[in-house]
Design a protein around this motif. Structure first.
Motif, PDB file in Angstrom:
ATOM      1  N   THR A 130       0.822  -1.230   0.101  1.00  0.00           N
ATOM      2  CA  THR A 130      -0.028   0.110   0.142  1.00  0.00           C
ATOM      3  C   THR A 130       0.928   1.291   0.023  1.00  0.00           C
ATOM      4  N   SER A 131       0.119   2.419  -0.756  1.00  0.00           N
ATOM      5  CA  SER A 131       0.915   3.362  -0.691  1.00  0.00           C
ATOM      6  C   SER A 131      -0.132   4.746  -0.498  1.00  0.00           C
ATOM      7  N   PHE A 132       0.295   5.757  -0.716  1.00  0.00           N
ATOM      8  CA  PHE A 132      -0.492   7.229  -0.807  1.00  0.00           C
ATOM      9  C   PHE A 132      -0.244   7.844  -2.047  1.00  0.00           C
ATOM     10  N   ALA A 133      -1.287   8.393  -2.625  1.00  0.00           N
ATOM     11  CA  ALA A 133      -0.868   9.371  -4.143  1.00  0.00           C
ATOM     12  C   ALA A 133      -0.449  10.543  -3.593  1.00  0.00           C
ATOM     13  N   ARG A 134      -0.909  11.071  -2.320  1.00  0.00           N
ATOM     14  CA  ARG A 134      -0.464  12.323  -2.136  1.00  0.00           C
ATOM     15  C   ARG A 134       0.301  12.605  -0.866  1.00  0.00           C
ATOM     16  N   PHE A 135       0.945  13.586  -0.465  1.00  0.00           N
ATOM     17  CA  PHE A 135       1.628  13.515   0.835  1.00  0.00           C
ATOM     18  C   PHE A 135       0.395  13.880   1.954  1.00  0.00           C
ATOM     19  N   TYR A 136      -0.665  14.118   1.941  1.00  0.00           N
ATOM     20  CA  TYR A 136      -1.592  14.410   2.882  1.00  0.00           C
ATOM     21  C   TYR A 136      -1.887  13.182   3.686  1.00  0.00           C
ATOM     22  N   ASN A 137      -1.787  11.863   2.872  1.00  0.00           N
ATOM     23  CA  ASN A 137      -1.947  10.635   3.471  1.00  0.00           C
ATOM     24  C   ASN A 137      -3.278  10.436   3.805  1.00  0.00           C
ATOM     25  N   LEU A 138      -4.189  10.960   3.152  1.00  0.00           N
ATOM     26  CA  LEU A 138      -5.900  10.881   3.476  1.00  0.00           C
ATOM     27  C   LEU A 138      -6.410   9.343   3.219  1.00  0.00           C
ATOM     28  N   PRO A 139      -7.527   9.109   3.919  1.00  0.00           N
ATOM     29  CA  PRO A 139      -8.058   7.815   3.061  1.00  0.00           C
ATOM     30  C   PRO A 139      -8.211   7.977   1.707  1.00  0.00           C
ATOM     31  N   THR A 140      -8.610   8.910   1.156  1.00  0.00           N
ATOM     32  CA  THR A 140      -8.918   8.910  -0.330  1.00  0.00           C
ATOM     33  C   THR A 140      -7.642   9.131  -1.080  1.00  0.00           C
ATOM     34  N   ASP A 141      -6.534   9.280  -0.493  1.00  0.00           N
ATOM     35  CA  ASP A 141      -5.336   9.068  -1.141  1.00  0.00           C
ATOM     36  C   ASP A 141      -4.837   7.702  -1.021  1.00  0.00           C
ATOM     37  N   ARG A 142      -5.301   6.878  -0.162  1.00  0.00           N
ATOM     38  CA  ARG A 142      -4.572   5.546  -0.243  1.00  0.00           C
ATOM     39  C   ARG A 142      -4.716   4.562  -1.555  1.00  0.00           C
TER      40      ARG A 142
END
Length: 166
Positions: free
Chosen positions: A87-99
């Motif tokens: 798993t990773s994140f699309a943006r540096f905010y690391n919000l659930p929607t960025d997962r």
């Protein structure tokens, strides 16, 4: 950290600022230091301790092949390669929607070759499990309606390739 009264996220004509000469301009003003903070729409958001975008904790790849000699100068090679990404994140905010969820990909090839005659026939399968996963995502500016653009793993593809060398 200081916050800006400007809405730095939104219309590019209203002004934006970012690190690396604007590399993250659409995401707001970034204050680097002991406690990095992103000012998104004028609201300070701490990104301290967050995972870097598109940087999974784990990746692994393995490949194996076996070759058989066949009569008449032919040979056959079976090859498989598998890749796993955590798993990773699309943006540096690391919000659930960025997962971005973890995913696995398997590619297979079966090649018959006769180098002396210049022939090669290859049967292949890419993304054999037909995993439909999002590999990256990016949010556009409000100018484009704050839409999210995603990149997907290519769908399962099967085929044959015939090559003749002269």
């Amino acid at each position: 950290p200081a916050s800006s009264p400007l809405n730095l996220r939104g219309d590019p004509f209203l002004g934006k600022a970012g690190i690396c000469g604007g590399a993250f301009a659409s995401d707001g003003l970034t204050n680097t230091g002991a406690s990095p903070t992103v000012v998104a729409g004028g609201v300070p958001v701490s990104i301290a301790g967050n995972q870097l975008p598109n940087a999974p904790n784990y990746t692994a790849s393995v490949g194996a092949q076996y070759h058989w000699d066949l009569p008449g100068g032919w040979g056959s090679t079976l090859r498989g390669s598998m890749y796993f990404q955590g798993t990773s994140f699309a943006r540096f905010y690391n919000l659930p929607t960025d997962r971005l969820n973890s995913w696995t990909n398997l590619n297979l090839t079966l090649t018959f070759a006769n180098p002396g005659a210049g022939w090669q026939v290859q049967l292949y399968g890419k993304n054999v499990f037909n995993n439909n996963v999002i590999t990256n995502a990016g949010v556009s500016s409000i100018t484009f309606g704050d839409t999210t653009t995603v990149s997907l793993l290519d769908p399962a593809t099967y085929g044959i390739s015939v090559t003749k060398r002269f």
